[in-house]
Each structure stands twice: as C-alpha cells, then as structure tokens.
Scaffold this motif. Structure first.
Motif, PDB file in Angstrom:
ATOM      1  N   GLU A  98      36.866  42.192  44.954  1.00 37.10           N
ATOM      2  CA  GLU A  98      37.464  41.264  43.990  1.00 37.10           C
ATOM      3  C   GLU A  98      37.082  39.824  44.318  1.00 37.10           C
ATOM      4  O   GLU A  98      36.703  39.040  43.444  1.00 37.10           O
ATOM      5  CB  GLU A  98      38.994  41.418  43.997  1.00 37.10           C
ATOM      6  CG  GLU A  98      39.493  42.604  43.214  1.00 37.10           C
ATOM      7  CD  GLU A  98      39.373  42.368  41.710  1.00 37.10           C
ATOM      8  OE1 GLU A  98      39.644  41.243  41.241  1.00 37.10           O
ATOM      9  OE2 GLU A  98      38.992  43.312  41.002  1.00 37.10           O
ATOM     10  N   ASP A  99      37.195  39.460  45.590  1.00 38.67           N
ATOM     11  CA  ASP A  99      36.860  38.107  46.013  1.00 38.67           C
ATOM     12  C   ASP A  99      35.391  37.795  45.725  1.00 38.67           C
ATOM     13  O   ASP A  99      35.060  36.731  45.182  1.00 38.67           O
ATOM     14  CB  ASP A  99      37.156  37.954  47.505  1.00 38.67           C
ATOM     15  CG  ASP A  99      36.754  36.601  48.045  1.00 38.67           C
ATOM     16  OD1 ASP A  99      37.517  35.639  47.875  1.00 38.67           O
ATOM     17  OD2 ASP A  99      35.659  36.503  48.628  1.00 38.67           O
ATOM     18  N   ARG A 100      34.527  38.740  46.078  1.00 39.65           N
ATOM     19  CA  ARG A 100      33.092  38.518  45.887  1.00 39.65           C
ATOM     20  C   ARG A 100      32.757  38.391  44.391  1.00 39.65           C
ATOM     21  O   ARG A 100      31.970  37.517  43.995  1.00 39.65           O
ATOM     22  CB  ARG A 100      32.311  39.674  46.508  1.00 39.65           C
ATOM     23  CG  ARG A 100      30.805  39.506  46.441  1.00 39.65           C
ATOM     24  CD  ARG A 100      30.103  40.563  47.286  1.00 39.65           C
ATOM     25  NE  ARG A 100      30.473  41.915  46.893  1.00 39.65           N
ATOM     26  CZ  ARG A 100      31.267  42.734  47.613  1.00 39.65           C
ATOM     27  NH1 ARG A 100      31.774  42.331  48.761  1.00 39.65           N
ATOM     28  NH2 ARG A 100      31.532  43.955  47.192  1.00 39.65           N
ATOM     29  N   THR A 101      33.361  39.237  43.548  1.00 41.44           N
ATOM     30  CA  THR A 101      33.088  39.204  42.114  1.00 41.44           C
ATOM     31  C   THR A 101      33.509  37.874  41.492  1.00 41.44           C
ATOM     32  O   THR A 101      32.784  37.291  40.683  1.00 41.44           O
ATOM     33  CB  THR A 101      33.821  40.365  41.414  1.00 41.44           C
ATOM     34  OG1 THR A 101      33.311  41.606  41.918  1.00 41.44           O
ATOM     35  CG2 THR A 101      33.617  40.317  39.912  1.00 41.44           C
ATOM     36  N   ILE A 102      34.688  37.387  41.880  1.00 42.32           N
ATOM     37  CA  ILE A 102      35.167  36.119  41.330  1.00 42.32           C
ATOM     38  C   ILE A 102      34.250  34.970  41.745  1.00 42.32           C
ATOM     39  O   ILE A 102      33.903  34.093  40.943  1.00 42.32           O
ATOM     40  CB  ILE A 102      36.624  35.866  41.768  1.00 42.32           C
ATOM     41  CG1 ILE A 102      37.544  36.854  41.054  1.00 42.32           C
ATOM     42  CG2 ILE A 102      37.043  34.431  41.474  1.00 42.32           C
ATOM     43  CD1 ILE A 102      38.984  36.807  41.511  1.00 42.32           C
ATOM     44  N   ARG A 103      33.831  34.971  43.007  1.00 48.33           N
ATOM     45  CA  ARG A 103      32.939  33.910  43.492  1.00 48.33           C
ATOM     46  C   ARG A 103      31.584  33.943  42.784  1.00 48.33           C
ATOM     47  O   ARG A 103      30.901  32.908  42.685  1.00 48.33           O
ATOM     48  CB  ARG A 103      32.751  34.037  45.004  1.00 48.33           C
ATOM     49  CG  ARG A 103      34.017  33.739  45.798  1.00 48.33           C
ATOM     50  CD  ARG A 103      33.820  33.962  47.284  1.00 48.33           C
ATOM     51  NE  ARG A 103      35.073  33.865  47.992  1.00 48.33           N
ATOM     52  CZ  ARG A 103      35.634  32.718  48.401  1.00 48.33           C
ATOM     53  NH1 ARG A 103      35.021  31.567  48.156  1.00 48.33           N
ATOM     54  NH2 ARG A 103      36.775  32.713  49.045  1.00 48.33           N
ATOM     55  N   GLU A 104      31.200  35.137  42.308  1.00 45.92           N
ATOM     56  CA  GLU A 104      29.921  35.271  41.619  1.00 45.92           C
ATOM     57  C   GLU A 104      30.045  35.059  40.107  1.00 45.92           C
ATOM     58  O   GLU A 104      29.082  35.246  39.367  1.00 45.92           O
ATOM     59  CB  GLU A 104      29.327  36.652  41.910  1.00 45.92           C
ATOM     60  CG  GLU A 104      28.922  36.836  43.374  1.00 45.92           C
ATOM     61  CD  GLU A 104      28.519  38.264  43.710  1.00 45.92           C
ATOM     62  OE1 GLU A 104      28.694  39.149  42.824  1.00 45.92           O
ATOM     63  OE2 GLU A 104      28.045  38.500  44.837  1.00 45.92           O
ATOM     64  N   GLY A 105      31.260  34.682  39.661  1.00 51.47           N
ATOM     65  CA  GLY A 105      31.455  34.381  38.253  1.00 51.47           C
ATOM     66  C   GLY A 105      32.034  35.502  37.431  1.00 51.47           C
ATOM     67  O   GLY A 105      32.242  35.348  36.219  1.00 51.47           O
ATOM     68  N   GLY A 106      32.322  36.647  38.051  1.00 48.61           N
ATOM     69  CA  GLY A 106      32.864  37.780  37.315  1.00 48.61           C
ATOM     70  C   GLY A 106      34.372  37.833  37.338  1.00 48.61           C
ATOM     71  O   GLY A 106      35.059  36.913  37.794  1.00 48.61           O
ATOM     72  N   TRP A 107      34.898  38.963  36.873  1.00 56.13           N
ATOM     73  CA  TRP A 107      36.350  39.129  36.808  1.00 56.13           C
ATOM     74  C   TRP A 107      36.665  40.619  36.694  1.00 56.13           C
ATOM     75  O   TRP A 107      36.046  41.317  35.904  1.00 56.13           O
ATOM     76  CB  TRP A 107      36.929  38.385  35.602  1.00 56.13           C
ATOM     77  CG  TRP A 107      38.432  38.295  35.603  1.00 56.13           C
ATOM     78  CD1 TRP A 107      39.306  39.078  34.913  1.00 56.13           C
ATOM     79  CD2 TRP A 107      39.214  37.372  36.351  1.00 56.13           C
ATOM     80  NE1 TRP A 107      40.595  38.700  35.177  1.00 56.13           N
ATOM     81  CE2 TRP A 107      40.569  37.640  36.055  1.00 56.13           C
ATOM     82  CE3 TRP A 107      38.912  36.341  37.240  1.00 56.13           C
ATOM     83  CZ2 TRP A 107      41.611  36.916  36.626  1.00 56.13           C
ATOM     84  CZ3 TRP A 107      39.952  35.618  37.789  1.00 56.13           C
ATOM     85  CH2 TRP A 107      41.285  35.904  37.489  1.00 56.13           C
ATOM     86  N   GLY A 108      37.604  41.105  37.521  1.00 57.61           N
ATOM     87  CA  GLY A 108      38.042  42.494  37.403  1.00 57.61           C
ATOM     88  C   GLY A 108      37.039  43.489  37.938  1.00 57.61           C
ATOM     89  O   GLY A 108      36.505  44.313  37.188  1.00 57.61           O
ATOM     90  N   ALA A 109      36.778  43.435  39.250  1.00 60.88           N
ATOM     91  CA  ALA A 109      35.754  44.297  39.844  1.00 60.88           C
ATOM     92  C   ALA A 109      36.159  45.762  39.866  1.00 60.88           C
ATOM     93  O   ALA A 109      35.337  46.649  39.644  1.00 60.88           O
ATOM     94  CB  ALA A 109      35.447  43.832  41.267  1.00 60.88           C
ATOM     95  N   ALA A 110      37.428  46.041  40.130  1.00 62.48           N
ATOM     96  CA  ALA A 110      37.840  47.436  40.306  1.00 62.48           C
ATOM     97  C   ALA A 110      39.333  47.542  40.064  1.00 62.48           C
ATOM     98  O   ALA A 110      40.070  46.549  40.110  1.00 62.48           O
ATOM     99  CB  ALA A 110      37.487  47.915  41.706  1.00 62.48           C
ATOM    100  N   LEU A 111      39.794  48.752  39.841  1.00 62.45           N
ATOM    101  CA  LEU A 111      41.212  49.019  39.651  1.00 62.45           C
ATOM    102  C   LEU A 111      41.753  49.643  40.936  1.00 62.45           C
ATOM    103  O   LEU A 111      41.339  50.740  41.319  1.00 62.45           O
ATOM    104  CB  LEU A 111      41.426  49.963  38.470  1.00 62.45           C
ATOM    105  CG  LEU A 111      42.886  50.238  38.086  1.00 62.45           C
ATOM    106  CD1 LEU A 111      43.580  48.941  37.659  1.00 62.45           C
ATOM    107  CD2 LEU A 111      42.950  51.271  36.975  1.00 62.45           C
ATOM    108  N   GLY A 112      42.645  48.931  41.610  1.00 63.96           N
ATOM    109  CA  GLY A 112      43.173  49.408  42.877  1.00 63.96           C
ATOM    110  C   GLY A 112      44.226  50.483  42.710  1.00 63.96           C
ATOM    111  O   GLY A 112      44.618  50.845  41.594  1.00 63.96           O
TER     112      GLY A 112
END
Length: 333
Positions: free
Chosen positions: A142-156
């Motif tokens: 999640e942290d990596r995705t947000i830093r790369e400009g994304g949102w919502g990497a996975a459902l925990g």
C-alpha cells in the motif's frame, strides 16, 4: 543512522596497570558510546569501536584485542577465527546465549565468556505482530503504491475469528497469545513438552503438531534453536499449511527448512512469510527470498531496540570492569 566504521579512543596508561586493547564491535548504530561512559576504562586501556565486522575481516581487525564486546550473532567466533586471535582473553556477548560463539573452542583457549541481560524481551513479540499485520494488511505494498501515484493496491484481511498457531508457549509465545486473544483470535499451541495446564493458564488450546499446521491462519515460531528444533518446520509441515496461511519466524532461521519455504512461497502454496531470521545472516544479496513478493523481511531486529541495546551495553561495560577487577559476572564459559 551511524555508518559502519571505526572510532578509536586512545587511553592513557595508568601507573601499575598494564594497558590492554578493548574492541567493541558491531556497534553500527553508535549506541555503545551513547549508553555508557567508557572513559573509566579508557584511562588505562585502548578502546576501539567498530561498525559491522564481517567474518572475513574479523581476524585482521581484532588480532590485537584482548577483550572483545560483540552484539549478538553478528560475527562468528569459531575455532578458525580464535586461532588468529592469540591475545583474546575475554569475550562479552549481548544476551546469555549466542549461536555464533563456539563455547568449547573458547574454553579450550582459556577465554572467559560473559553475557548480559536481554533487556525487554517483548520487543520480539512487538516485531512478530508487526510482521503479521504488515502481511495481512499489505502495508508495504500500500505504501509503495501510494508513493508511486496509485491507490488501493490490495484488499487486506482481518484477524478476528482467525486461528493463531504458536510453536512454543514460553515467555514470548505467551506474549503472542495475549495479543492474539485481544484481537479476538482463537489461539492454539504445540511444542514437544507443552502441557494442557500451561495452555489453560494462557487461555490457549493445546493441539497436536499436525492440527496446528493444518488449521492455523497464522503460524508463529517461538522456540530456542537446538539440535531438536533445527529443521522442525520442514517440507511436510509447510505442505500441510493452508494455501492462505502465513508463517512468521522471529526465533532462528534454521528452525525452518529455507529451501522448502522458498519453494512453497514461489509456487503460491502458502499465503506468505514474515521473517526476521535466516539460515545465513546477513541474507545474501542474491537470495531468492529478497525477490519474492509474498514476504516481509527484517534484519534480525526482534530484540534490537534502542532500549535493549542501552541495557546490553551498560551490562557489557560492567562485565569488562568486573573481569578486569578479577570478579567476572554472568560467566557463560
């Protein structure tokens, strides 16, 4: 963070006292000098403070040392290295056990070995739960995705109602159980000599080994390393785990058959692994665990907190001073 390196304090020889060289090694966070005033020793001796000491560099760096203070399991003191440390008389280690020390070889060479208190053992429990939560909530992704400009990497996933399986129910296993129960988990445990009475006292259910591996959502290892526990979690045990189950190891790397674990992770036969310990440390740069996406890895930091290191360096200083006075404390060998 302080970089690995060497800082030297040259002591002034005091009349009537023979100057000795004292090396404090693997102090790559610089806490030894923050935690303790070593000047009372520096008045009569030479103090060397080293960063991380690799096995290949140990003989050259430490050949003149008569006293060595080492962090836990950072440098391997085996018979081959000891043969190249002819001056060594005292070795002080963090904690009261250290798998990197060949105690029979040290005893054969007449080297006194002393230990320190562990400090705050629940630090390992804190890390184990950090690994669990990091995996089930996909925190790193999640942290990596947000830093790369994304949102919502996975459902925990949640932990309430899930089953926590503990290999070992000593002090750390009990600490794990208390947190698991607070999360609303069902907690089960197994070890070779574990009793129903001990489990009941901890609010935990005693199960067989097969049931623990076959029905747990999270399996966390809290056993000491010994010939009996080496390879305890092998290919058969990993194969018995559920396809979404997590394996957490903050104890010792060789308790788990690493090749079997890598194969299961690579093939997606288990959900993931949170690992603080490895068969070889530091973990080699080309090790397959470094590239597997379903892992969360830390560098054997379970008990390595600022608070714990301050306790251990204070007691290391005490052990050196006591040995110099002819009254060694917490002697291991």
């Amino acid at each position: 963070m302080r970089q690995a390196g060497t800082a030297r304090i040259l002591g002034r020889a005091t009349t009537g006292l023979r100057q000795m060289r004292i090396a404090v090694i693997n102090d790559y966070h610089g806490l030894a000098q923050q935690a303790v005033d070593w000047q009372d020793l520096a008045a009569a001796h030479v103090l060397d403070f080293h960063g991380r000491v690799a096995d290949a560099d140990a003989a050259a760096l430490l050949a003149e040392a008569e006293i060595i203070v080492t962090a836990r399991e950072e440098t391997r003191f085996d018979a081959a290295l000891l043969a190249r440390l002819p001056r060594l008389k005292l070795l002080v280690t963090h904690g009261m056990s250290n798998a990197a020390l060949d105690l029979p070889a040290l005893a054969a060479r007449g080297v006194t070995v002393c230990g320190t208190a562990l400090g705050y053992p629940m630090a390992t429990v804190e890390l184990a739960w950090g690994l669990v939560l990091g995996l089930v909530k996909h925190i790193a992704a999640e942290d990596r995705t947000i830093r790369e400009g994304g949102w919502g990497a996975a459902l925990g996933r949640g932990l309430t109602g899930r089953r926590l399986g503990l290999l070992g129910l000593g002090q750390l296993g009990e600490g794990m159980a208390r947190v698991g129960l607070a999360f609303g988990m069902q907690v089960v445990a197994w070890s070779e000599n574990l009793t129903a009475e001990r489990c009941a006292a901890c609010g935990v259910q005693l199960v067989g080994r097969e049931a623990l591996f076959g029905a747990s959502d999270v399996i966390s290892i809290h056993m000491r390393m010994s010939p009996r526990t080496r390879g305890l979690v092998g290919a058969a045990e990993i194969a018995a785990m559920r396809p979404d189950a997590l394996l957490i190891n903050t104890s010792r790397g060789p308790i788990v058959e690493e090749a079997a674990l890598v194969a299961a992770l690579r093939e997606g036969r288990i959900g993931g692994a949170g690992l603080d310990v490895f068969s070889q440390e530091p973990l080699p740069a080309d090790h397959p665990l470094r590239s597997l996406p379903n892992t969360l890895l830390t560098s054997h930091i379970g008990g390595r907190t600022q608070e714990n290191f301050r306790v251990r360096y204070r007691e290391s200083h005490e052990a050196v001073a006591a040995w110099l006075a002819g009254r060694p404390v917490r002697v291991l060998s």
